[in-house]
Design a protein around this motif. Structure first.
Motif, PDB file in Angstrom:
ATOM      1  N   VAL A  39       2.892   5.161  -0.738  1.00 21.91           N
ATOM      2  CA  VAL A  39       1.833   4.237  -0.350  1.00 21.91           C
ATOM      3  C   VAL A  39       2.018   3.832   1.102  1.00 21.91           C
ATOM      4  CG1 VAL A  39       0.957   1.885  -0.691  1.00 21.91           C
ATOM      5  CG2 VAL A  39       1.432   3.331  -2.679  1.00 21.91           C
ATOM      6  N   ILE A  40       0.907   3.825   1.847  1.00 22.74           N
ATOM      7  CA  ILE A  40       0.872   3.252   3.195  1.00 22.74           C
ATOM      8  C   ILE A  40       0.123   1.929   3.092  1.00 22.74           C
ATOM      9  CG2 ILE A  40       0.077   3.503   5.570  1.00 22.74           C
ATOM     10  CD1 ILE A  40       0.243   6.553   5.171  1.00 22.74           C
ATOM     11  N   ALA A  41       0.822   0.825   3.288  1.00 20.18           N
ATOM     12  CA  ALA A  41       0.203  -0.505   3.272  1.00 20.18           C
ATOM     13  C   ALA A  41      -0.319  -0.776   4.674  1.00 20.18           C
ATOM     14  CB  ALA A  41       1.230  -1.554   2.869  1.00 20.18           C
ATOM     15  N   PHE A  42      -1.636  -0.830   4.814  1.00 24.36           N
ATOM     16  CA  PHE A  42      -2.262  -0.864   6.139  1.00 24.36           C
ATOM     17  C   PHE A  42      -3.228  -2.043   6.195  1.00 24.36           C
ATOM     18  CE2 PHE A  42      -4.751   0.380   9.743  1.00 24.36           C
ATOM     19  CZ  PHE A  42      -4.009   1.306  10.472  1.00 24.36           C
ATOM     20  N   GLY A  43      -2.861  -3.097   6.897  1.00 24.97           N
ATOM     21  CA  GLY A  43      -3.766  -4.243   6.995  1.00 24.97           C
ATOM     22  C   GLY A  43      -3.022  -5.557   7.081  1.00 24.97           C
ATOM     23  N   GLY A  44      -3.698  -6.621   6.619  1.00 24.15           N
ATOM     24  CA  GLY A  44      -3.107  -7.944   6.612  1.00 24.15           C
ATOM     25  C   GLY A  44      -2.330  -8.202   5.336  1.00 24.15           C
ATOM     26  N   GLY A  45      -2.055  -9.473   5.085  1.00 26.02           N
ATOM     27  CA  GLY A  45      -1.232  -9.823   3.946  1.00 26.02           C
ATOM     28  C   GLY A  45      -1.798  -9.388   2.614  1.00 26.02           C
ATOM     29  N   SER A  46      -3.127  -9.409   2.465  1.00 24.04           N
ATOM     30  CA  SER A  46      -3.732  -9.024   1.189  1.00 24.04           C
ATOM     31  C   SER A  46      -3.469  -7.550   0.896  1.00 24.04           C
ATOM     32  CB  SER A  46      -5.234  -9.313   1.195  1.00 24.04           C
ATOM     33  OG  SER A  46      -5.888  -8.624   2.251  1.00 24.04           O
ATOM     34  N   ALA A  47      -3.663  -6.694   1.894  1.00 29.78           N
ATOM     35  CA  ALA A  47      -3.398  -5.263   1.708  1.00 29.78           C
ATOM     36  C   ALA A  47      -1.920  -5.011   1.457  1.00 29.78           C
ATOM     37  CB  ALA A  47      -3.878  -4.479   2.928  1.00 29.78           C
ATOM     38  N   MET A  48      -1.062  -5.725   2.191  1.00 33.42           N
ATOM     39  CA  MET A  48       0.380  -5.556   2.014  1.00 33.42           C
ATOM     40  C   MET A  48       0.803  -5.907   0.593  1.00 33.42           C
ATOM     41  SD  MET A  48       1.969  -4.645   4.895  1.00 33.42           S
ATOM     42  CE  MET A  48       1.053  -4.136   6.355  1.00 33.42           C
ATOM     43  N   ASP A  49       0.357  -7.075   0.119  1.00 31.49           N
ATOM     44  CA  ASP A  49       0.757  -7.515  -1.214  1.00 31.49           C
ATOM     45  C   ASP A  49       0.239  -6.571  -2.290  1.00 31.49           C
ATOM     46  OD1 ASP A  49       2.135  -9.630  -0.198  1.00 31.49           O
ATOM     47  OD2 ASP A  49       0.800 -11.199  -0.922  1.00 31.49           O
ATOM     48  N   ALA A  50      -1.025  -6.172  -2.172  1.00 27.07           N
ATOM     49  CA  ALA A  50      -1.591  -5.252  -3.154  1.00 27.07           C
ATOM     50  C   ALA A  50      -0.853  -3.913  -3.127  1.00 27.07           C
ATOM     51  CB  ALA A  50      -3.077  -5.038  -2.895  1.00 27.07           C
ATOM     52  N   ALA A  51      -0.595  -3.399  -1.937  1.00 28.54           N
ATOM     53  CA  ALA A  51       0.049  -2.089  -1.798  1.00 28.54           C
ATOM     54  C   ALA A  51       1.440  -2.087  -2.410  1.00 28.54           C
ATOM     55  CB  ALA A  51       0.114  -1.693  -0.321  1.00 28.54           C
ATOM     56  N   LYS A  52       2.203  -3.114  -2.141  1.00 28.38           N
ATOM     57  CA  LYS A  52       3.570  -3.164  -2.666  1.00 28.38           C
ATOM     58  C   LYS A  52       3.561  -3.277  -4.184  1.00 28.38           C
ATOM     59  CE  LYS A  52       5.156  -6.542  -0.111  1.00 28.38           C
ATOM     60  NZ  LYS A  52       6.134  -7.503   0.413  1.00 28.38           N
ATOM     61  N   ALA A  53       2.607  -4.038  -4.730  1.00 30.13           N
ATOM     62  CA  ALA A  53       2.508  -4.167  -6.180  1.00 30.13           C
ATOM     63  C   ALA A  53       2.067  -2.847  -6.812  1.00 30.13           C
ATOM     64  CB  ALA A  53       1.532  -5.287  -6.548  1.00 30.13           C
ATOM     65  N   ILE A  54       1.147  -2.149  -6.164  1.00 27.22           N
ATOM     66  CA  ILE A  54       0.702  -0.846  -6.667  1.00 27.22           C
ATOM     67  C   ILE A  54       1.865   0.139  -6.677  1.00 27.22           C
ATOM     68  CG2 ILE A  54      -0.736   1.163  -6.117  1.00 27.22           C
ATOM     69  CD1 ILE A  54      -2.816  -0.915  -5.003  1.00 27.22           C
ATOM     70  N   ALA A  55       2.651   0.157  -5.603  1.00 31.27           N
ATOM     71  CA  ALA A  55       3.802   1.059  -5.522  1.00 31.27           C
ATOM     72  C   ALA A  55       4.831   0.737  -6.596  1.00 31.27           C
ATOM     73  CB  ALA A  55       4.435   0.977  -4.135  1.00 31.27           C
ATOM     74  N   LEU A  56       5.018  -0.542  -6.870  1.00 31.54           N
ATOM     75  CA  LEU A  56       5.929  -0.955  -7.942  1.00 31.54           C
ATOM     76  C   LEU A  56       5.452  -0.455  -9.294  1.00 31.54           C
ATOM     77  CD1 LEU A  56       8.249  -2.894  -9.096  1.00 31.54           C
ATOM     78  CD2 LEU A  56       6.407  -4.566  -9.347  1.00 31.54           C
ATOM     79  N   MET A  57       4.146  -0.595  -9.535  1.00 38.23           N
ATOM     80  CA  MET A  57       3.585  -0.317 -10.856  1.00 38.23           C
ATOM     81  C   MET A  57       3.273   1.151 -11.093  1.00 38.23           C
ATOM     82  SD  MET A  57       3.604  -3.140 -12.467  1.00 38.23           S
ATOM     83  CE  MET A  57       2.564  -2.679 -13.853  1.00 38.23           C
ATOM     84  N   ALA A  58       3.514   2.004 -10.108  1.00 41.53           N
ATOM     85  CA  ALA A  58       3.090   3.408 -10.187  1.00 41.53           C
ATOM     86  C   ALA A  58       3.491   4.079 -11.489  1.00 41.53           C
ATOM     87  CB  ALA A  58       3.658   4.186  -8.994  1.00 41.53           C
ATOM     88  N   GLY A  59       4.725   3.837 -11.926  1.00 42.33           N
ATOM     89  CA  GLY A  59       5.187   4.515 -13.130  1.00 42.33           C
ATOM     90  C   GLY A  59       5.784   3.582 -14.164  1.00 42.33           C
ATOM     91  N   GLN A  60       5.298   2.344 -14.193  1.00 43.74           N
ATOM     92  CA  GLN A  60       5.833   1.364 -15.143  1.00 43.74           C
ATOM     93  C   GLN A  60       5.090   1.442 -16.478  1.00 43.74           C
ATOM     94  OE1 GLN A  60       8.599  -0.173 -14.206  1.00 43.74           O
ATOM     95  NE2 GLN A  60       8.336   0.707 -12.150  1.00 43.74           N
ATOM     96  N   GLY A  61       5.790   1.088 -17.542  1.00 44.12           N
ATOM     97  CA  GLY A  61       5.171   1.040 -18.863  1.00 44.12           C
ATOM     98  C   GLY A  61       4.827  -0.364 -19.300  1.00 44.12           C
ATOM     99  N   ARG A  62       5.248  -1.352 -18.521  1.00 44.63           N
ATOM    100  CA  ARG A  62       4.968  -2.751 -18.834  1.00 44.63           C
ATOM    101  C   ARG A  62       3.822  -3.264 -17.962  1.00 44.63           C
ATOM    102  NH1 ARG A  62       8.966  -6.249 -20.971  1.00 44.63           N
ATOM    103  NH2 ARG A  62      10.857  -5.213 -21.734  1.00 44.63           N
ATOM    104  N   PRO A  63       3.154  -4.340 -18.367  1.00 39.57           N
ATOM    105  CA  PRO A  63       2.107  -4.936 -17.527  1.00 39.57           C
ATOM    106  C   PRO A  63       2.697  -5.661 -16.326  1.00 39.57           C
ATOM    107  CG  PRO A  63       2.434  -6.248 -19.520  1.00 39.57           C
ATOM    108  CD  PRO A  63       3.253  -5.004 -19.689  1.00 39.57           C
ATOM    109  N   LEU A  64       1.866  -5.857 -15.312  1.00 44.87           N
ATOM    110  CA  LEU A  64       2.286  -6.443 -14.039  1.00 44.87           C
ATOM    111  C   LEU A  64       2.999  -7.776 -14.213  1.00 44.87           C
ATOM    112  CD1 LEU A  64       2.134  -6.418 -10.881  1.00 44.87           C
ATOM    113  CD2 LEU A  64      -0.075  -7.574 -11.111  1.00 44.87           C
ATOM    114  N   TRP A  65       2.441  -8.655 -15.051  1.00 44.20           N
ATOM    115  CA  TRP A  65       2.980 -10.019 -15.143  1.00 44.20           C
ATOM    116  C   TRP A  65       4.376 -10.056 -15.753  1.00 44.20           C
ATOM    117  CZ3 TRP A  65       0.032 -11.323 -11.672  1.00 44.20           C
ATOM    118  CH2 TRP A  65      -1.366 -11.233 -11.735  1.00 44.20           C
ATOM    119  N   ASP A  66       4.805  -8.964 -16.363  1.00 41.42           N
ATOM    120  CA  ASP A  66       6.165  -8.900 -16.890  1.00 41.42           C
ATOM    121  C   ASP A  66       7.215  -8.903 -15.787  1.00 41.42           C
ATOM    122  OD1 ASP A  66       5.227  -8.847 -19.447  1.00 41.42           O
ATOM    123  OD2 ASP A  66       6.128  -6.924 -19.998  1.00 41.42           O
ATOM    124  N   PHE A  67       6.745  -8.687 -14.546  1.00 39.07           N
ATOM    125  CA  PHE A  67       7.675  -8.635 -13.423  1.00 39.07           C
ATOM    126  C   PHE A  67       7.534  -9.852 -12.507  1.00 39.07           C
ATOM    127  CE2 PHE A  67       6.436  -4.116 -14.326  1.00 39.07           C
ATOM    128  CZ  PHE A  67       7.526  -3.850 -15.145  1.00 39.07           C
TER     129      PHE A  67
END
Length: 389
Positions: free
Chosen positions: A96-124
């Motif tokens: 993932v290339i996180a390109f932009g302000g804080g909103s893009a950064m936060d979304a990008a990092k969360a997407i990269a984290l969740m790429a291959g997870q079997g649990r829902p986001l809020w579990d983390f």
């Protein structure tokens, strides 16, 4: 201090490439991390701008199979992350290339984290040792390219994501969410409007200031925060006055990264209030911190006389001590066009008690110099609404 914008490489707190024009190194950065099919995550306001088109062209000319994901709100939510993960998997993207302000950064990092997870986001969510639930093999690497100088999310190990169902902002954390490589290119920030430059710059100040004031022993973070505030003091007015000033733009990018590096020491009431306000009113995070700043500072005065004395001396302010710092902040806000009260940015008085309850439960409250109860947070909010410092 140099009177130009130097080009340098750093390895703290992660690998960083700093200087004008360094966005051109994106393909090399991808190769370095073994990324061949990156997904560039940005926000809708940037997606069609020349800077994104240039980044895509540079990568494609180098043979990278790159795609764009831009379904990201100004306060990214769980649905944005879910959509991004679906797009990442559908395109078989390996980074993932996180390109932009804080909103893009936060979304990008969360997407990269969740790429291959079997649990829902809020579990983390950053509660206890939830981060240990993460399957690290299911994460993909992130290259961060900030286009605003404010959140410093490019050097952070977490993302702030809005839970629309509960109407709260949740912090998603894992140590390996820290981007593997950061490009700080001031040329990408020269087109920012004055208002965004001001609000994001004050966000950088809020991170440095709250880290400097936070409870706990961490002299390294305190020193970084102190110098970060000096950079804001010297360069934010210049960046707002002349958006083409490359030196000012670069120094503000650095100050932003410094703030997010320093706040591992903790944050405080500014963020404890801005998080619920952002969730309830969908307001700009940096602007909320900018407006709240003097009211929170005043509420903590009993614990801040000594550190504010040191800060005033370090910044060589014309007035000493706490009063000198407070008056500098008020004058800076006026100079760069920050509204004086929350009412001026559309925040109402209808949820004061609820915000107070949410603030006392917010993770940022733990670092505040003084311990406030819900009524104490509501009182700060009421003064910020009326503009009574």
């Amino acid at each position: 201090m140099n009177t130009r914008a130097p080009s340098v490489n750093w390895n703290y707190p992660t690998a960083m490439r700093v200087g004008p024009g360094r966005v051109n190194e994106l393909p090399a950065a991808c190769r370095e991390l073994g990324i061949h099919t990156p997904m560039l995550v940005t926000d809708p306001g940037l997606a069609d701008l020349p800077m994104v088109e240039t980044a895509l062209r540079i990568c494609r000319n180098d043979g990278l199979k790159i795609a764009v994901f831009a379904d990201v709100k100004s306060n990214p939510n769980g649905a944005n992350v879910d959509s991004g993960v679906a797009a990442l998997r559908a395109g078989w993207h390996d980074g993932v290339i996180a390109f932009g302000g804080g909103s893009a950064m936060d979304a990008a990092k969360a997407i990269a984290l969740m790429a291959g997870q079997g649990r829902p986001l809020w579990d983390f969510e950053d509660v206890g040792d939830n981060f240990r639930r993460v399957d690290e093999a299911g994460m993909v690497p992130v290259i961060a390219v900030p286009t605003t100088a404010g959140t410093g999310s490019e050097v952070g190990r977490s993302s702030v994501i809005t839970d629309d169902v509960a109407r709260v902002k949740r912090i998603i954390f894992h140590p390996k969410m820290l981007p593997a490589l950061v490009i700080l290119d001031p040329e990408l920030t020269t087109g920012l409007p004055h208002s965004i430059t001001a609000a994001t710059g004050m966000d950088a100040l809020s991170h440095n200031l709250e880290a400097y004031c936070a409870r706990g022993y961490h002299p390294m973070a305190e020193g970084i925060a102190l110098e970060g505030m000096r950079l804001v003091h010297e360069y934010l007015p210049r960046a707002v006055a002349d958006g083409r000033n490359i030196e000012a733009r670069q120094q503000m990018l650095v100050a932003s990264s410094m703030g997010a590096t320093a706040f591992q020491r903790g944050l405080g009431a500014m963020h404890a209030l801005s998080h619920p306000l952002g969730a309830l009113y969908d307001a700009h995070h940096g602007l909320l911190n900018a407006v709240l700043m003097p009211y929170v500072l005043q509420a903590n005065r009993d614990a801040l006389e000594a550190p504010m004395e040191r800060l005033a001396r370090y910044l060589d302010l014309p007035q000493a001590g706490f009063a000198g710092v407070l008056n500098w902040i008020l004058a800076l806000r006026a100079e760069i066009g920050i509204p004086h009260s929350l009412e001026e940015i559309g925040i109402g008085t209808d949820q004061v008690e609820q915000v107070g309850n949410m603030a006392v439960a917010d993770a940022a409250a733990a670092g505040n110099p003084l311990e406030f109860d819900a009524a104490g947070y509501s009182a700060i909010l009421e003064r910020a609404l009326r503009g009574v410092v």
